[in-house]
Enzyme design. Sequence first.
Site: not given
Length: 350
Positions: A34, A36, A233
Amino acid sequence: MSQSASGAAGGGSRVRPEGSARALSEAYDTALLDLDGVVYAGGHAIEHAVDALAVARDGGMGLAYVTNNALRTPDAVAEHLTELGIPTGAGDVITSAQAVARLISEQVPGGARVLVIGGEGLKVALRERGLVPVDSADDDPAAVVQGFGGPDMAWGRFAEACYAIARGVPWFASNTDLTIPSGRGIAPGNGAAVEVVRIATGAEPQVAGKPLPPMHRETILRTGAKTPLVVGDRLDTDIEGAFNGEVDSLLVLTGVTDGAQLLAAPPQHRPTYVDLDLRGLLTGQPEVAEEGTGFRCGGWTASAGAAELELEGDGESIDGLRALCAAAWTAAGDGECELDSDKVLARLGL
């Protein structure tokens, strides 16, 4: 179906983080990263990300950047990553715009018009599939697609979507992330904008992005990964997406998920591994072992008391969190842990 290297694919019965004798960059052929909250936040590289990814890449691990953000094109994302010091080609970037464009192309005729409520990333992905982006509900679209349009998205764009959907045009969404990390904090994501249209129309979109299968399919098709490791995250997109795809996952604590959310995670949100940041790719993962009525990792022992989680010992804070995960997830079983964790997390500084 792609395979798990840990032997615990999907994590359906996971009650503790897994250990790994080998560095994760050696145990898995491709990291599905991922962006961001993992690689960057607010346009700036997260601490240790650039160096960790360089070491993993130089050691032979494939790196693919998988994002639910449909605003930017793969070329733009690759250029940004390269500027940050992470050499990247457009082919290394997989977006939810690409996943939703494939989904739409399987349901409408070739060359069909698609009403775009979003940015350039959606338009490029649609053209790649032979579809024609349009801007108005009056352009006779065969589908409506909605993706993150950035902070300057005009309110009237949502009205265009509503007009078309009210006429029976099928509605697609790149993703439904309610929030997105920024350099100034947590901002509304595409999911918040999707809710505006959902409330106004009463309709339900077909969704392509993480954690749903179309995104995993797009990623595997484009990377050819055999033993992928999802790195993210967010529990409800990255980790659940790995669960749905039956592959292993690494949660890093550089984005939106905090310790309390991790400890309360239901089975589909429990990662295979947990680490502070992307340096976790370069190391083995310590074993979380049963000890008496609790679990031990590093210098810490954690257990579930009558009303709260308990922690003894000292050492690396991340080891304490791993031990706490085992205590919390075991106590919760197939549900969510409701034991108080504030005191022990404060002790760990998490």
